[in-house]
Enzyme design. Structure first.
Site, mmCIF file in Angstrom:
data_model
loop_
_atom_site.group_PDB
_atom_site.id
_atom_site.type_symbol
_atom_site.label_atom_id
_atom_site.label_comp_id
_atom_site.label_asym_id
_atom_site.label_seq_id
_atom_site.Cartn_x
_atom_site.Cartn_y
_atom_site.Cartn_z
ATOM 1 N N TRP A 25 0.815 -1.217 0.000
ATOM 2 C CA TRP A 25 0.000 0.000 0.000
ATOM 3 C C TRP A 25 0.848 1.266 0.000
ATOM 4 O O TRP A 25 0.344 2.364 -0.118
ATOM 5 C CB TRP A 25 -0.965 0.001 1.186
ATOM 6 C CG TRP A 25 -0.337 -0.329 2.495
ATOM 7 C CD1 TRP A 25 0.258 0.548 3.341
ATOM 8 C CD2 TRP A 25 -0.237 -1.617 3.108
ATOM 9 N NE1 TRP A 25 0.729 -0.122 4.445
ATOM 10 C CE2 TRP A 25 0.431 -1.447 4.340
ATOM 11 C CE3 TRP A 25 -0.646 -2.905 2.741
ATOM 12 C CZ2 TRP A 25 0.706 -2.510 5.203
ATOM 13 C CZ3 TRP A 25 -0.369 -3.956 3.609
ATOM 14 C CH2 TRP A 25 0.294 -3.759 4.812
ATOM 15 N N GLU A 38 -5.531 1.016 5.549
ATOM 16 C CA GLU A 38 -5.686 1.683 6.854
ATOM 17 C C GLU A 38 -6.746 0.991 7.701
ATOM 18 O O GLU A 38 -6.586 0.844 8.910
ATOM 19 C CB GLU A 38 -6.059 3.166 6.667
ATOM 20 C CG GLU A 38 -4.917 4.035 6.164
ATOM 21 C CD GLU A 38 -3.750 4.121 7.157
ATOM 22 O OE1 GLU A 38 -3.952 3.833 8.339
ATOM 23 O OE2 GLU A 38 -2.635 4.438 6.723
ATOM 24 N N TYR A 83 -12.771 -7.887 14.593
ATOM 25 C CA TYR A 83 -13.381 -6.549 14.505
ATOM 26 C C TYR A 83 -14.148 -6.393 13.193
ATOM 27 O O TYR A 83 -13.825 -5.574 12.340
ATOM 28 C CB TYR A 83 -12.327 -5.457 14.620
ATOM 29 C CG TYR A 83 -11.570 -5.523 15.914
ATOM 30 C CD1 TYR A 83 -12.100 -4.986 17.086
ATOM 31 C CD2 TYR A 83 -10.341 -6.156 15.977
ATOM 32 C CE1 TYR A 83 -11.419 -5.076 18.276
ATOM 33 C CE2 TYR A 83 -9.650 -6.255 17.175
ATOM 34 C CZ TYR A 83 -10.190 -5.705 18.317
ATOM 35 O OH TYR A 83 -9.522 -5.789 19.491
ATOM 36 N N TYR A 121 -8.209 9.902 12.432
ATOM 37 C CA TYR A 121 -6.915 9.351 12.046
ATOM 38 C C TYR A 121 -6.939 8.849 10.584
ATOM 39 O O TYR A 121 -6.094 9.210 9.768
ATOM 40 C CB TYR A 121 -6.488 8.195 12.983
ATOM 41 C CG TYR A 121 -5.430 7.376 12.325
ATOM 42 C CD1 TYR A 121 -4.131 7.840 12.266
ATOM 43 C CD2 TYR A 121 -5.756 6.188 11.642
ATOM 44 C CE1 TYR A 121 -3.160 7.147 11.564
ATOM 45 C CE2 TYR A 121 -4.801 5.488 10.949
ATOM 46 C CZ TYR A 121 -3.497 5.972 10.917
ATOM 47 O OH TYR A 121 -2.561 5.310 10.197
ATOM 48 N N ASP A 139 -1.857 8.449 15.689
ATOM 49 C CA ASP A 139 -2.225 7.088 16.105
ATOM 50 C C ASP A 139 -1.353 6.709 17.302
ATOM 51 O O ASP A 139 -0.623 7.556 17.822
ATOM 52 C CB ASP A 139 -2.059 6.090 14.941
ATOM 53 C CG ASP A 139 -0.602 5.828 14.594
ATOM 54 O OD1 ASP A 139 0.275 6.617 15.047
ATOM 55 O OD2 ASP A 139 -0.315 4.851 13.895
ATOM 56 N N CYS A 209 15.734 14.433 22.085
ATOM 57 C CA CYS A 209 14.591 13.783 22.733
ATOM 58 C C CYS A 209 14.635 13.994 24.256
ATOM 59 O O CYS A 209 15.602 13.616 24.914
ATOM 60 C CB CYS A 209 14.625 12.292 22.399
ATOM 61 S SG CYS A 209 13.318 11.386 23.228
#
Ligand code: SF4
Length: 360
Positions: A25, A38, A83, A121, A139, A209
């Protein structure tokens, strides 16, 4: 902040150029393919979703083909991914795209967001990757990278946290190349800035960071609450008579809607066979079937879903005559059961049964 932003963009994109996984993808800007990927990846790991994606795109290569397909077939292609509302919503959304947009995938954020099953998202991912629109994705991977990079301990599962991270992500977005930037930050979260304690020595962002400098990597991101897990007790009856068995399509607003399963008795707590026999459902199920013979030992298993644990038992029985009490269910030749879309739990039972037959 502007300087940090520039460093972040250039390092992320350079890192992505050499570390990104090659995924089908990612080789396309076709919004339909990106949408399918997605949705598959919403609750599924890349390794598991990879083959599903290829099979799904091969059978339903565009919106029109998906919209025209029977729902049972779409569910069959989704079988095992779990799901299932994702597949149902995609099917409904494909029909909607045909009706509202003449089968052309919508190309602005609001229209994409209006599709069934598409949240902020997913809409941002499709809008940025397929159409180059400036919408930042947030996400689990992005929450992790940003909370650590800037040392933010606002819980990510609160409205305040969601708002904060969504604004932060949007302010950092590379507006000239939002699709690439979004994919790069998500990939960094997936491969480098992983959950728990991760190895920061290889990270392109280690010198800027906050969590790495303050040794708080394992504590971030912060989550406020844990979801409570509910137990459910399912007792399935695999009834056979003259080479036929019976399946029922699940309906209502519950798990596995529109998937097929064997006749089910659910009890509020654990129950053995004697207790099940005393239930009204059992009496109705086996009313007038004559002699009932157990063909096999019951198969029991514990099946874990996100918010539930299903304690399941499959009883395999043979009855003397065609049960009128099952006339509202679908009679299926035993050999054809595999053609029906079923839950992962029922699939596990079928695998157990096949293995058992092989060893007999
Ligand atoms: S340095 Fe470590 S904690 Fe910070 S972004 Fe990189 S991997 Fe994550």
């Amino acid at each position: 902040m502007e300087e940090v932003n520039e460093i972040l963009i250039s390092r992320l994109e350079q890192w992505y150029a050499t570390h990104a996984r090659e995924l089908p993808w990612r080789a396309t800007r076709d919004a339909y393919c990106i949408w399918v990927s997605e949705i598959i990846l919403q609750q599924t790991r890349v390794a598991q979703g990879y083959d599903y994606y290829l099979r799904f795109i091969e059978r339903f290569p565009n919106v029109k083909e998906l919209a025209m397909a029977p729902e049972d077939e779409v569910m069959k292609y989704w079988q095992g991914l779990g799901y299932y509302s994702r597949a149902r919503n995609m099917h409904a959304a494909a029909k909607d795209i045909v009706l509202r947009f003449g089968a052309a995938f919508p190309s602005n954020f609001e229209d994409i967001r209006s599709l069934k099953g598409v949240g902020d998202y997913t809409a941002a991912a499709i809008a940025s990757i397929a159409f180059g629109l400036p919408h930042a994705v947030v996400d689990g991977n992005v929450y992790r990278v940003l909370s650590r990079l800037f040392g933010v301990d606002i819980p990510i599962d609160t409205p305040q946290g969601k708002r904060y991270f969504s604004q932060l992500a949007q302010s950092l977005l590379h507006r000239d190349n939002p699709g690439l930037y979004n994919q790069a930050i998500m990939e960094l979260g997936a491969l480098q800035c992983t959950p728990g304690a991760c190895d920061c020595s290889d990270c392109p962002l280690s010198d800027i960071c906050v969590a790495c400098a303050s040794r708080t990597v394992a504590q971030l991101p912060v989550k406020q609450g844990k979801v409570s897990i509910k137990s459910r007790y399912f007792h399935y009856f695999v009834i056979s008579c003259g080479g036929f068995t019976w399946l029922k399509k699940r309906e209502g607003k519950d798990i596995w809607r529109n998937l097929y399963e064997y006749p089910l008795i659910e009890t509020p707590e654990e129950a053995d066979f004697i207790e099940i026999q005393r239930t009204e459902e059992y009496r109705k199920l086996f009313d007038g079937v004559g002699k009932i013979a157990f063909v096999d030992q019951p198969y029991t298993c514990r099946h874990v879903l996100t918010h539930r644990v299903i304690h399941a038992t499959f009883y395999t029985v043979e009855v003397e005559s065609f049960p009128a009490s099952l006339s509202h269910l679908t009679p299926v030749a035993v050999a054809d059961v595999e053609q029906f879309a079923v839950s992962r739990l029922t699939e596990l039972y079928h695998q157990y049964r096949e293995k058992k037959l092989l060893h007999e």
